[in-house]
Each structure stands twice: as structure tokens, then as C-alpha cells.
Scaffold this motif. Structure first.
Motif, PDB file in Angstrom:
ATOM      1  N   GLN A 148      13.371 -20.194  -4.884  1.00 39.39           N
ATOM      2  CA  GLN A 148      14.842 -19.730  -4.942  1.00 39.39           C
ATOM      3  C   GLN A 148      15.666 -20.832  -5.330  1.00 39.39           C
ATOM      4  OE1 GLN A 148      15.432 -16.592  -3.952  1.00 39.39           O
ATOM      5  NE2 GLN A 148      13.095 -16.375  -3.502  1.00 39.39           N
ATOM      6  N   THR A 149      15.219 -21.431  -6.576  1.00 42.92           N
ATOM      7  CA  THR A 149      16.103 -22.359  -7.187  1.00 42.92           C
ATOM      8  C   THR A 149      17.281 -21.647  -8.254  1.00 42.92           C
ATOM      9  OG1 THR A 149      14.497 -22.835  -8.918  1.00 42.92           O
ATOM     10  CG2 THR A 149      14.690 -24.301  -7.048  1.00 42.92           C
ATOM     11  N   GLN A 150      16.695 -20.461  -8.619  1.00 43.86           N
ATOM     12  CA  GLN A 150      17.455 -19.586  -9.254  1.00 43.86           C
ATOM     13  C   GLN A 150      17.670 -20.311 -10.746  1.00 43.86           C
ATOM     14  OE1 GLN A 150      17.753 -16.425  -8.156  1.00 43.86           O
ATOM     15  NE2 GLN A 150      17.445 -17.383  -5.921  1.00 43.86           N
ATOM     16  N   CYS A 151      16.799 -20.669 -11.363  1.00 45.24           N
ATOM     17  CA  CYS A 151      16.819 -21.710 -12.551  1.00 45.24           C
ATOM     18  C   CYS A 151      16.568 -21.013 -13.917  1.00 45.24           C
ATOM     19  CB  CYS A 151      15.797 -23.045 -12.335  1.00 45.24           C
ATOM     20  SG  CYS A 151      14.193 -22.464 -12.494  1.00 45.24           S
ATOM     21  N   ALA A 152      16.144 -19.853 -13.745  1.00 41.97           N
ATOM     22  CA  ALA A 152      15.861 -19.003 -14.939  1.00 41.97           C
ATOM     23  C   ALA A 152      14.752 -19.842 -15.723  1.00 41.97           C
ATOM     24  CB  ALA A 152      17.375 -18.699 -15.674  1.00 41.97           C
ATOM     25  N   GLN A 153      14.053 -20.893 -15.472  1.00 46.74           N
ATOM     26  CA  GLN A 153      13.001 -21.621 -16.584  1.00 46.74           C
ATOM     27  C   GLN A 153      11.747 -20.599 -16.745  1.00 46.74           C
ATOM     28  OE1 GLN A 153      12.549 -25.766 -15.757  1.00 46.74           O
ATOM     29  NE2 GLN A 153      13.899 -25.724 -14.189  1.00 46.74           N
ATOM     30  N   CYS A 154      11.833 -19.624 -15.881  1.00 48.08           N
ATOM     31  CA  CYS A 154      10.436 -18.836 -15.835  1.00 48.08           C
ATOM     32  C   CYS A 154      10.830 -17.471 -16.964  1.00 48.08           C
ATOM     33  CB  CYS A 154      10.106 -17.969 -14.537  1.00 48.08           C
ATOM     34  SG  CYS A 154      11.697 -17.093 -13.978  1.00 48.08           S
ATOM     35  N   GLY A 155      12.072 -17.574 -17.583  1.00 46.95           N
ATOM     36  CA  GLY A 155      12.529 -16.688 -18.506  1.00 46.95           C
ATOM     37  C   GLY A 155      13.166 -15.225 -17.958  1.00 46.95           C
ATOM     38  N   PRO A 194      13.960 -11.374 -10.032  1.00 44.24           N
ATOM     39  CA  PRO A 194      13.661 -10.436 -11.191  1.00 44.24           C
ATOM     40  C   PRO A 194      12.220 -11.019 -11.706  1.00 44.24           C
ATOM     41  CG  PRO A 194      15.586 -11.231 -11.538  1.00 44.24           C
ATOM     42  CD  PRO A 194      15.506 -11.780 -10.366  1.00 44.24           C
ATOM     43  N   TYR A 195      11.888 -12.533 -11.134  1.00 44.64           N
ATOM     44  CA  TYR A 195      10.510 -12.888 -11.538  1.00 44.64           C
ATOM     45  C   TYR A 195       9.358 -12.355 -10.622  1.00 44.64           C
ATOM     46  CZ  TYR A 195       6.978 -16.439 -12.664  1.00 44.64           C
ATOM     47  OH  TYR A 195       5.679 -16.859 -12.966  1.00 44.64           O
ATOM     48  N   ALA A 196      10.239 -12.467  -9.560  1.00 43.04           N
ATOM     49  CA  ALA A 196       9.110 -11.816  -8.312  1.00 43.04           C
ATOM     50  C   ALA A 196       8.913 -10.110  -9.017  1.00 43.04           C
ATOM     51  CB  ALA A 196       9.593 -11.581  -7.069  1.00 43.04           C
ATOM     52  N   GLN A 197       9.488  -9.341  -9.168  1.00 42.14           N
ATOM     53  CA  GLN A 197       9.297  -8.048  -9.647  1.00 42.14           C
ATOM     54  C   GLN A 197       8.485  -7.906 -10.691  1.00 42.14           C
ATOM     55  OE1 GLN A 197      13.481  -6.673 -10.580  1.00 42.14           O
ATOM     56  NE2 GLN A 197      13.999  -6.308  -8.199  1.00 42.14           N
ATOM     57  N   ALA A 198       8.693  -8.872 -11.748  1.00 43.48           N
ATOM     58  CA  ALA A 198       7.732  -9.079 -13.188  1.00 43.48           C
ATOM     59  C   ALA A 198       6.340  -9.451 -12.563  1.00 43.48           C
ATOM     60  CB  ALA A 198       8.292  -9.883 -13.950  1.00 43.48           C
ATOM     61  N   ILE A 199       6.254 -10.374 -11.807  1.00 42.20           N
ATOM     62  CA  ILE A 199       4.811 -10.836 -11.233  1.00 42.20           C
ATOM     63  C   ILE A 199       4.163  -9.616 -10.408  1.00 42.20           C
ATOM     64  CG2 ILE A 199       3.620 -12.128  -9.640  1.00 42.20           C
ATOM     65  CD1 ILE A 199       5.628 -14.418  -9.896  1.00 42.20           C
ATOM     66  N   ALA A 200       4.972  -8.638  -9.832  1.00 42.07           N
ATOM     67  CA  ALA A 200       4.161  -7.432  -8.894  1.00 42.07           C
ATOM     68  C   ALA A 200       3.950  -6.545 -10.140  1.00 42.07           C
ATOM     69  CB  ALA A 200       5.291  -6.870  -8.135  1.00 42.07           C
ATOM     70  N   LYS A 201       4.426  -6.663 -11.365  1.00 41.91           N
ATOM     71  CA  LYS A 201       3.993  -5.715 -12.605  1.00 41.91           C
ATOM     72  C   LYS A 201       2.941  -6.361 -13.268  1.00 41.91           C
ATOM     73  CE  LYS A 201       8.239  -3.226 -12.281  1.00 41.91           C
ATOM     74  NZ  LYS A 201       9.830  -3.043 -12.973  1.00 41.91           N
ATOM     75  N   GLY A 202       2.311  -7.684 -13.063  1.00 44.53           N
ATOM     76  CA  GLY A 202       1.401  -8.154 -13.862  1.00 44.53           C
ATOM     77  C   GLY A 202       1.843  -9.416 -14.670  1.00 44.53           C
ATOM     78  N   GLU A 203       3.185  -9.941 -14.501  1.00 46.98           N
ATOM     79  CA  GLU A 203       3.313 -10.922 -15.269  1.00 46.98           C
ATOM     80  C   GLU A 203       2.580 -12.245 -14.680  1.00 46.98           C
ATOM     81  OE1 GLU A 203       4.203 -13.074 -17.727  1.00 46.98           O
ATOM     82  OE2 GLU A 203       6.395 -12.430 -17.754  1.00 46.98           O
ATOM     83  N   ALA A 204       2.852 -13.294 -15.458  1.00 49.41           N
ATOM     84  CA  ALA A 204       1.733 -14.455 -15.072  1.00 49.41           C
ATOM     85  C   ALA A 204       2.483 -15.226 -14.067  1.00 49.41           C
ATOM     86  CB  ALA A 204       1.793 -15.551 -16.443  1.00 49.41           C
ATOM     87  N   ILE A 205       1.695 -15.818 -13.011  1.00 50.45           N
ATOM     88  CA  ILE A 205       1.989 -16.303 -11.825  1.00 50.45           C
ATOM     89  C   ILE A 205       2.439 -17.736 -12.132  1.00 50.45           C
ATOM     90  CG2 ILE A 205       1.144 -14.860 -10.483  1.00 50.45           C
ATOM     91  CD1 ILE A 205      -1.252 -16.808  -9.919  1.00 50.45           C
ATOM     92  N   ASN A 206       2.332 -18.414 -13.413  1.00 50.34           N
ATOM     93  CA  ASN A 206       2.377 -19.957 -13.467  1.00 50.34           C
ATOM     94  C   ASN A 206       3.457 -20.145 -14.455  1.00 50.34           C
ATOM     95  OD1 ASN A 206       1.507 -18.538 -15.843  1.00 50.34           O
ATOM     96  ND2 ASN A 206       0.082 -20.287 -16.661  1.00 50.34           N
ATOM     97  N   ARG A 207       4.781 -19.416 -13.925  1.00 55.02           N
ATOM     98  CA  ARG A 207       5.894 -19.796 -14.834  1.00 55.02           C
ATOM     99  C   ARG A 207       6.988 -20.238 -13.928  1.00 55.02           C
ATOM    100  NH1 ARG A 207       5.828 -18.688 -19.793  1.00 55.02           N
ATOM    101  NH2 ARG A 207       7.941 -19.113 -20.029  1.00 55.02           N
ATOM    102  N   CYS A 208       6.836 -20.964 -12.853  1.00 53.51           N
ATOM    103  CA  CYS A 208       7.786 -21.494 -11.924  1.00 53.51           C
ATOM    104  C   CYS A 208       7.501 -23.030 -11.954  1.00 53.51           C
ATOM    105  CB  CYS A 208       7.669 -20.810 -10.701  1.00 53.51           C
ATOM    106  SG  CYS A 208       8.991 -21.333  -9.451  1.00 53.51           S
ATOM    107  N   PRO A 209       8.411 -23.797 -12.654  1.00 48.92           N
ATOM    108  CA  PRO A 209       8.244 -25.176 -12.821  1.00 48.92           C
ATOM    109  C   PRO A 209       8.532 -25.914 -11.494  1.00 48.92           C
ATOM    110  CG  PRO A 209       8.995 -24.416 -14.812  1.00 48.92           C
ATOM    111  CD  PRO A 209       9.055 -23.371 -13.966  1.00 48.92           C
TER     112      PRO A 209
END
Length: 296
Positions: free
Chosen positions: A43-50, A56-71
Motif C-alpha cells: 500500500q505504498t501507492q508508488c506506481a512503480q509496478c506500472g 489497480p495492480y491487485a486487479q491486474a494480478i487477479a487477471k493474470g499480470e505478473a506478481i513480481n512488479r512490486c519493489p
């Protein structure tokens, strides 16, 4: 003919109803998965994941996005997501920079010009100040997202390492012998727990073990009867310490998420008010025209 059509229509309605229930059930499960994924993110809300935030990143992961985009989450979050979603745990994406130590922003007071640009950029309202006045970062609320750095025209914001808030987990005590699941520790427990199951659930993925852990009084009776001489009580102490550390981290994440949501609501309300606000020039022209009209 009519009974046949009635039967056909009834079957069609039943099929539509089943499809509706299936879609509703699928949507409910999808929302539950998204929520559990979001709870694992820092919950840093840093947007580094894109993505523009953790949700939004959690929603994308649930749809198949990579899980390794949270520094900020690093390996711990990747492993937790992999366990939750039953996926492999890859290393952090190559295009992202690791964040080994939590960061916190600090405004260099003598260089601050009070432009308020950093305040507008902070996703959790951790910066306070007013126009042409010095700004200050509330360290307890700062998530170290770095979003305040680019807007600053005088580069008066620096990031400091804050290792004292890093998640430190106690490793599992070493043992020379494995648990043989003999069950000797079960009747010895005065709280009627299952120490052997608790011992094997050190990573706390077993929900039943999580519930039992808080009931353990660390009496060491299970240690005394264990034929493998396992450090059961020491292991339970380490597990309790890790649970407490994770709870502190989770509380900080919840606080950051709440402040982010509060900020989003405030910005949405401001946009609505801005849209509803009449054009000043048009209003002035109308007032002037009314003032020029002769009174009846």
C-alpha cells in the motif's frame, strides 16, 4: 405445440438463470481474490509496478499480470502472492529497482520554496504546508513512494533509509531431528493444542495453526516429552514474534490505504465542485447586464 413452446421457454429461462448465478458467483470469487491480493501489497501507492496504485495492480494480478512488479514488497510479497495464487515465485522484474530498506522522504527546510507541488503529488497526504511556506513530511505516514521527488523544482526532497520499520522475521530454530509425528506432545499440552501440527506450520499458512498459536502458554511440556528433542517452545515464540511483526506491517499498510482512499474521495469531490462552479467571466457579464437593465 403450445406445451412444447412453454417447455422450451422454461428451459431457456432456467438456462439464463443458471448463467446469471454462475456469473455472479464468478464475480464474487474474483472480487475476493482481488481483495486478498490487495491485502498482501504494501500500500505504498508508488506506481512503480506500472499501475496507478496498489488496488489497480491487485486487479491486474487477479487477471493474470505478473506478481513480481512490486519493489517495496520485494521477495516477501512475491512469495506471499505465489502461495495465494499457486504460481511460481519469480525474482523481481528486471526493469525494476529493488528497495531493500524502507524509505522515508524529508524536506530540506532551507531549500524549500513552498510551491506545494510535492503536497499535490503525495498519494497518502503525508506532506503538510501552505503556499510560499516551508513544507514538512510526516514521517510516520510517509510510504517512501518517491512520487514527491520529480515535481520538486528545487530538488529539496531527499529519501532516507528507515531500517527500523523493516519487516524482521525470526528464523525457525534449528533442530537435529525431524518431527516424526508421533503425537506424544498432544496429550501433554494443557491447552489441548496440537504442537506437532503447529511446529510444522512455521510459515503460518495453516489457518488452524494460526488460531492455536495465540493459545500456547509456552509451558515447555511438549519439549519434555518430544522423543526428537525438537525446540517446540522456541519455535512457537519465534512464530508469535513473526505474527506480531506482520501485524504491525499490516496495520501500517491499512493506514496508508485509508489515507489514499480519503485523498481520492477528496479529489473527486473537488473535481465535482470545479465542474459545477460557474464561469466567473460569464457570471460577471450576467451581473453587469442585469445591472444595466432599467428597473420596472
Amino acid at each position: 405445440m403450445i406445451p412444447y413452446l412453454a417447455t422450451l421457454g422454461g428451459c431457456a429461462m432456467l438456462t439464463l438463470f443458471i448463467v446469471y448465478l454462475a456469473r455472479a458467483r464468478f464475480s464474487e470469487r474474483s472480487n475476493e481474490v482481488e481483495l486478498r491480493i490487495e491485502q498482501l501489497l504494501p500500500q505504498t501507492q508508488c506506481a512503480q509496478c506500472g499501475y496507478p496504485g496498489c488496488k489497480p495492480y491487485a486487479q491486474a494480478i487477479a487477471k493474470g499480470e505478473a506478481i513480481n512488479r512490486c519493489p517495496p514488497g520485494g521477495e516477501a510479497v512475491i512469495e506471499a502472492l505465489a502461495t495465494l495464487l499457486n504460481r511460481p515465485a519469480p525474482p523481481l522484474a528486471d526493469d525494476l529497482k529493488p528497495v531493500p530498506v524502507p524509505l522515508v522522504a524529508r524536506v530540506v527546510e532551507e531549500d524549500c520554496i513552498g510551491c506545494t507541488l510535492c503536497i499535490k503529488a503525495c498519494p497518502v497526504d503525508a506532506i503538510i504546508g501552505s503556499q510560499n511556506q516551508m513544507h514538512t513530511v510526516i514521517e510516520a505516514l510517509c510510504t517512501g513512494c518517491e512520487l514527491c521527488l520529480p515535481p520538486c523544482p528545487v530538488d529539496c526532497i531527499e529519501l532516507l533509509e528507515k531500517p527500523e520499520v523493516a519487516l524482521r522475521l525470526v528464523p525457525k530454530p534449528e533442530s537435529n531431528q525431524p518431527c516424526i509425528m508421533c503425537g506424544a506432545c498432544v496429550p501433554a499440552c494443557p491447552k489441548h493444542l496440537d504442537p506437532q501440527r503447529l511446529f510444522l506450520a512455521f510459515d503460518m499458512q495453516d489457518k488452524t495453526a494460526q488460531a492455536q498459536l495465540s493459545s500456547c502458554v509456552e509451558c515447555t511440556l511438549c519439549d519434555q516429552v518430544c522423543p526428537s528433542h525438537l525446540p517446540l517452545t522456541q519455535t512457537f515464540k519465534a512464530m508469535k514474534a513473526n505474527v506480531a511483526a506482520r501485524d504491525i506491517q499490516a496495520a501500517a499498510a491499512l493506514q496508508a490505504e485509508a489515507r489514499h482512499l480519503q485523498r481520492q474521495r477528496r479529489m473527486q469531490q473537488a473535481e465535482v465542485q470545479l465542474v459545477r462552479r460557474p464561469d466567473r467571466q460569464a457570471a460577471k457579464a450576467l451581473i453587469d447586464s442585469l445591472a444595466k437593465e432599467p428597473s420596472s
